[in-house]
Design an enzyme around this catalytic site. Structure first.
Site, PDB file in Angstrom:
ATOM      1  N   ILE A  33       0.953  -1.181  -0.055  1.00  0.00           N
ATOM      2  CA  ILE A  33       0.098   0.039   0.012  1.00  0.00           C
ATOM      3  C   ILE A  33       0.708   1.440  -0.040  1.00  0.00           C
ATOM      4  O   ILE A  33       1.596   1.364   0.918  1.00  0.00           O
ATOM      5  CB  ILE A  33      -0.796   0.086   1.217  1.00  0.00           C
ATOM      6  CG1 ILE A  33      -1.737  -1.009   1.281  1.00  0.00           C
ATOM      7  CG2 ILE A  33      -1.727   1.307   1.319  1.00  0.00           C
ATOM      8  CD1 ILE A  33      -2.800  -1.019   0.216  1.00  0.00           C
ATOM      9  N   HIS A  34       0.854   2.146  -0.997  1.00  0.00           N
ATOM     10  CA  HIS A  34       1.550   3.307  -1.066  1.00  0.00           C
ATOM     11  C   HIS A  34       0.397   4.228  -1.747  1.00  0.00           C
ATOM     12  O   HIS A  34      -0.429   3.996  -2.406  1.00  0.00           O
ATOM     13  CB  HIS A  34       2.767   3.094  -1.612  1.00  0.00           C
ATOM     14  CG  HIS A  34       2.913   2.543  -3.081  1.00  0.00           C
ATOM     15  ND1 HIS A  34       2.828   3.222  -4.379  1.00  0.00           N
ATOM     16  CD2 HIS A  34       2.951   1.162  -3.408  1.00  0.00           C
ATOM     17  CE1 HIS A  34       2.663   2.147  -5.205  1.00  0.00           C
ATOM     18  NE2 HIS A  34       3.045   0.975  -4.809  1.00  0.00           N
ATOM     19  N   GLY A  35       1.200   5.267  -2.004  1.00  0.00           N
ATOM     20  CA  GLY A  35       0.177   6.539  -2.793  1.00  0.00           C
ATOM     21  C   GLY A  35      -0.332   6.245  -4.106  1.00  0.00           C
ATOM     22  O   GLY A  35      -1.451   6.634  -4.263  1.00  0.00           O
TER      23      GLY A  35
END
Length: 163
Positions: A13-15
């Site tokens: 999970i990241h931008g």
């Protein structure tokens, strides 16, 4: 409904996942399946901070994910499934999880992996697992962000040697 897209991404999970892929997938649940990360409460808490409003997030191990899918827990949801390794996707498929499509996002160039694309490096086991996923009828492409044209996994590995 269930899985609308599966993604291999070592950052999980990241931008880019929550901002750019949210609109593309219209996911109502982000599901991170990773046996190690699911045991790390601090990391899970930091990932949950990025959850878009109006969506759910599960950060669970492979066994629990398989069990939850088998019990129909996500049947009425649009799930964006994310794992670090292709082997995790195979285990889920073995448990009956239907994956309509698999995108490869980011796999780090470490541990002797061979670079096949700008953000993707793979070893022989990962290539074999991805080929098995394809043999089971799932399209596998390399795609960093939704606006990228999909890059053929088969063409990316063509002529390369893997450890």
């Amino acid at each position: 409904m269930s899985v609308v897209l599966a993604r291999i991404d070592q950052r999980l999970i990241h931008g880019i996942v929550v901002n750019q892929w949210a609109a593309e997938t219209q996911a109502k649940r982000y599901m991170v399946v990773d046996d190690e990360v699911s045991q790390n409460e601090d990391l899970k808490a930091s990932m949950r901070l990025s959850k878009p409003t109006g969506t759910g997030m599960s950060i669970i191990n492979t066994e629990k994910a398989s069990h939850n899918f088998q019990n129909g827990n996500y049947d009425a949801q649009r799930v964006f499934l994310i794992a670090k390794e292709p082997s995790t996707m195979l285990k889920l498929m073995d448990a009956g999880v239907e994956i309509p499509k698999l995108d490869i996002g980011i796999v780090f160039a470490e541990d002797g992996r061979t670079l096949i694309s700008k953000f993707v490096s793979l070893n022989a086991k990962e290539v074999a697992d991805l080929q098995e996923i394809q043999r089971r009828g799932v399209a596998v492409d390399i795609k960093y962000v939704p606006t990228d044209a999909p890059e053929s996994f088969d063409k990316a590995i063509e002529g390369k040697q893997f450890n």
